[in-house]
Design an enzyme around this catalytic site. Structure first.
Site, short mmCIF file in Angstrom:
data_model
loop_
_atom_site.label_atom_id
_atom_site.label_comp_id
_atom_site.label_asym_id
_atom_site.label_seq_id
_atom_site.Cartn_x
_atom_site.Cartn_y
_atom_site.Cartn_z
N SER A 18 0.83 -1.20 0.00
CA SER A 18 0.00 0.00 0.00
C SER A 18 0.87 1.26 0.00
O SER A 18 1.70 1.45 -0.88
CB SER A 18 -0.96 -0.05 1.19
OG SER A 18 -2.00 0.89 1.06
N ASP A 45 -5.76 -3.61 -2.44
CA ASP A 45 -4.70 -3.31 -1.47
C ASP A 45 -4.07 -4.56 -0.85
O ASP A 45 -4.76 -5.46 -0.38
CB ASP A 45 -5.31 -2.45 -0.36
CG ASP A 45 -4.27 -1.77 0.49
OD1 ASP A 45 -3.49 -2.47 1.17
OD2 ASP A 45 -4.22 -0.53 0.48
#
Length: 320
Positions: A45, A160
């Site tokens: 991320s 993610d």
């Protein structure tokens, strides 16, 4: 340990955490100041975004972009849509990253070894992105479900990487690291009270200073997307970004939920595959989308390294 004259390869696993991830810049700057230069970078991320800049030898350029960022700037990067699987499409952010942070070169041609973690949406499988365009790898890794739209990669929808591996120690080792420094952004669970959140009207007034393009964006959202909201842009911000009286706002709830979940996953993953050194910046009071708080986040990243300096020097010095 080193064998003969071969020095151990130092890797760094940069965890996810939204705006908390600006602290990675401070961590990397402080490590460099101490003469510790990881040659292997694994990121999840926001850790993938900062890690990509570091692996590209463009960390200073990213820092120059991040430090002066204001709430107005953050709003300008929100290409809002509720029809594409996420609240933010992410294209404007990608364009800004390519212009201000790093070039879209192949991952396997970077000056430093780099890999990003994403999650296959349909199966939940962990995906390691170690080749292909750098921007695509970063965009997939930061595609937080419900916030950013998913990314298609090799025929699969990716989101993610923090859903499965918030601090990618395992990827760092797989890339060849002998010593792994992990940066965990979720160790500091915040007790921030809702009363500390700025009043939505105060935030909304900042719209007065936006450019014509940005005002048109928010007008489009309030007029065409959120049909049931009355009160224009101020009400829109109040309902989506900030609190309503003493009730936390949508993003406040979303951020706290993600923090709790990823903290639990991180504990489990790191217990099974512990790093050699863990750095834990105290950034729990920074909410996921508060990207205008780069200054305090970077400062805490640096401070965290200096707090851990004796441990770093003890472990790495023994291997020198």
């Amino acid at each position: 340990m080193k064998q003969g004259n071969v020095q151990p390869r130092i890797g760094i696993a940069l965890g996810g955490g939204g705006a908390k991830g600006w602290s990675h810049i401070g961590v990397l700057n402080a490590l460099e100041h101490l003469g510790i230069r990881p040659s292997i970078i694994a990121g999840t991320s926001m850790g993938a975004l900062v890690g990509a800049a570091y692996a590209s030898n463009r960390l200073k350029k990213l820092e120059k972009w991040a430090r002066p960022m204001t709430w107005k700037d953050v709003l300008g990067y929100l290409d809002i849509s509720i029809s594409g699987g996420g609240f933010i499409q992410g294209e404007k952010l990608l364009e800004a990253m390519q212009e201000k942070a790093f070039k879209n070169v192949p991952v396997d041609q970077l000056p430093k070894t780099f890999g990003a973690v994403a999650t296959q949406l349909r199966t939940g499988q962990e995906v390691w992105l170690r080749e292909g365009p750098l921007l695509e790898a970063v965009r997939a890794s930061i595609a937080l479900p419900g916030l950013f739209t998913p990314v298609v990669h090799d025929g699969y929808w990716l989101v993610d990487g923090g859903l499965v591996n918030p601090v990618p120690v395992s990827l760092c080792r797989a890339l060849g690291a002998d010593i792994v420094i992990a940066v965990n952004l979720y160790a500091d669970i915040s007790k921030r009270s809702f009363s500390e959140i700025p009043d939505p009207a105060d935030q909304a007034r900042q719209l007065d200073s936006l450019s014509e393009e940005e005002v048109n964006l928010w007008n489009k959202v309030s007029n065409q997307v959120v049909n049931g909201i009355q009160g224009g842009k101020e009400a829109l911000l109040a309902k989506i970004i900030q609190r309503d009286k003493d009730m936390p706002g949508l993003f406040e709830i979303f951020s706290s939920t993600i923090s709790i979940m990823q903290n639990r996953i991180t504990r489990s993953r790191m217990a099974g595959d512990p790093p050699d050194i863990t750095l834990s910046p105290k950034v729990g009071d920074i909410v996921t989308i508060e990207f205008h708080k780069a200054e305090p986040a970077i400062a805490e990243g640096e401070a965290c390294v200096y707090r851990m300096r004796p441990v770093l020097e003890d472990i790495l010095g023994a291997l020198a």
